[in-house]
Design an enzyme around this catalytic site. Structure first.
Site, PDB file in Angstrom:
ATOM      1  N   GLU A  63      -6.579  43.105-136.044  1.00 42.69           N
ATOM      2  CA  GLU A  63      -7.161  41.519-136.137  1.00 42.69           C
ATOM      3  C   GLU A  63      -6.106  40.626-136.669  1.00 42.69           C
ATOM      4  O   GLU A  63      -6.345  39.408-136.469  1.00 42.69           O
ATOM      5  CB  GLU A  63      -8.322  41.730-137.351  1.00 42.69           C
ATOM      6  CG  GLU A  63      -9.406  42.659-136.720  1.00 42.69           C
ATOM      7  CD  GLU A  63      -9.442  43.842-136.949  1.00 42.69           C
ATOM      8  OE1 GLU A  63     -10.279  44.643-136.300  1.00 42.69           O
ATOM      9  OE2 GLU A  63      -8.482  44.573-137.286  1.00 42.69           O
ATOM     10  N   HIS A 132     -20.378  46.099-140.395  1.00 43.03           N
ATOM     11  CA  HIS A 132     -20.852  45.624-139.212  1.00 43.03           C
ATOM     12  C   HIS A 132     -21.982  44.712-139.460  1.00 43.03           C
ATOM     13  O   HIS A 132     -22.442  43.990-138.560  1.00 43.03           O
ATOM     14  CB  HIS A 132     -21.452  46.454-138.369  1.00 43.03           C
ATOM     15  CG  HIS A 132     -20.423  47.685-137.960  1.00 43.03           C
ATOM     16  ND1 HIS A 132     -19.998  48.598-138.767  1.00 43.03           N
ATOM     17  CD2 HIS A 132     -19.833  48.146-136.733  1.00 43.03           C
ATOM     18  CE1 HIS A 132     -18.741  49.227-138.221  1.00 43.03           C
ATOM     19  NE2 HIS A 132     -18.953  48.983-137.027  1.00 43.03           N
TER      20      HIS A 132
END
Length: 330
Positions: A63, A132
């Site tokens: 990321e 998530h």
């Protein structure tokens, strides 16, 4: 009248990306599995086949590198649209977001802007693990230099995404995955924009102003319709953008009702509800008739499956909070 398509929210994301890729060669979509696989939620499905691997780029699972590369591309005049697979995975790229993405215009004294849009599915309700499912939009709203957009309808999603990609400054675009495929709406086939920073009135009412955004808009409207049968008339304002907030619309709704409830699924402490309440105290205190109610997630790590429905504000819990505001008597 222009042609329309009956789209879900995730289809509106794909359609918005398609339109901007087609219109501007500087637009590049990038992220883990966004290319051949079409993304974990299929938000980029078909884009690789049409635009190729140079413009729909599969990246490593890194990321910080995804965001950092996008920062460099944007500084050199491109319009990258990096995707982080879930918003809970943005933290490895957080240094790039706050140290570079948010500050580049100020640091370069306006010499450089960063026209980039960082997309991520966010929020709970789909029975996924905690990283998530988190709602940490306040992290990014706190950073000067970032715009933070959270749509709640397919129409707004396509228009706000186009406006974000065309914006000269960086945008965090959070997509409420709970409603990715929850309903459909007529969406113009041609590209269009919805202004960043403008709230939308989803329901007019005179008794209580209710402020919300993202996936919480639907249960809030459900609660408002139920309360209408009991004689409590709610105005529901969908913020659409949490940075910048539409202060004028927020204050106007409160001045007309004198009572307010604020709904979001993020934790309560230092959430956007606290900021909205502060705005109302600063700008409309003399109109206030009752304590401002906050109907939010809890100050705990996002729970696993058994408690997920309890954690998220339901229509019933929203109704109870609104009734507290509506029925308060000094």
């Amino acid at each position: 009248m222009s042609d329309t398509q009956n789209l879900t929210l995730v289809q509106a994301v794909r359609d918005g990306l398609h339109g901007e890729l087609r219109a501007d060669d500087d637009v590049v979509v990038m992220g883990q599995d966004v290319g051949k696989n079409g993304g974990v939620f299929r938000a980029t499905e078909g884009l690789y086949d049409e635009f190729g691997g140079d413009r729909v780029v599969d990246t490593p699972l890194a990321e910080s590198a995804i965001v950092g590369c996008a920062v460099g591309m944007a500084a050199m005049g491109m319009r990258p649209v990096p995707e982080i697979q879930f918003s809970g995975f943005m933290y490895p790229g957080y240094d790039q977001i706050v140290s570079h993405m948010a500050r580049f215009r100020a640091r370069s004294r306006g010499r450089f802007t960063l026209p980039m849009t960082l997309r991520a599915p966010y929020g709970g309700g789909i029975r996924a693990p905690e990283h998530h499912s988190e709602s940490k939009e306040a992290f990014y709203a706190h950073e000067a230099g970032l715009k933070v957009v959270i749509p709640s309808t397919p129409y707004d999603t396509k228009g706000l995404l186009a406006a974000s990609i065309r914006d000269p400054d960086p945008v965090i675009f959070l997509e409420p995955k709970l409603i990715y495929r929850a309903f459909r709406e007529e969406v113009p086939a041609e590209p269009y924009t919805v202004p960043i920073g403008e709230a939308a009135t989803r329901r007019e009412g005179d008794d209580v102003a209710v402020f919300t955004y993202g996936a919480m808009t639907r249960p809030t409207l459900e609660a408002a319709e139920t309360l209408a049968e009991e004689g409590i008339d709610c105005e529901v304002l969908d913020l659409r953008t949490v940075s910048p907030l539409d202060r004028e619309a927020i204050v106007d709704a409160f001045e007309r009702t004198g009572r307010a409830a604020i709904v979001h699924e993020a934790p309560r402490t230092a959430g956007l509800a606290a900021e909205i309440a502060a705005i109302l105290q600063e700008e409309a205190l003399l109109y206030q008739e009752a304590p401002i109610e906050r109907i939010t997630g809890f100050d705990v790590p996002y729970p696993l499956y058994a408690l997920e429905d309890y954690y998220l504000p339901s229509a019933t819990r929203i109704e109870e909070g609104i009734k507290e505001a509506a029925e308060f008597e000094p």
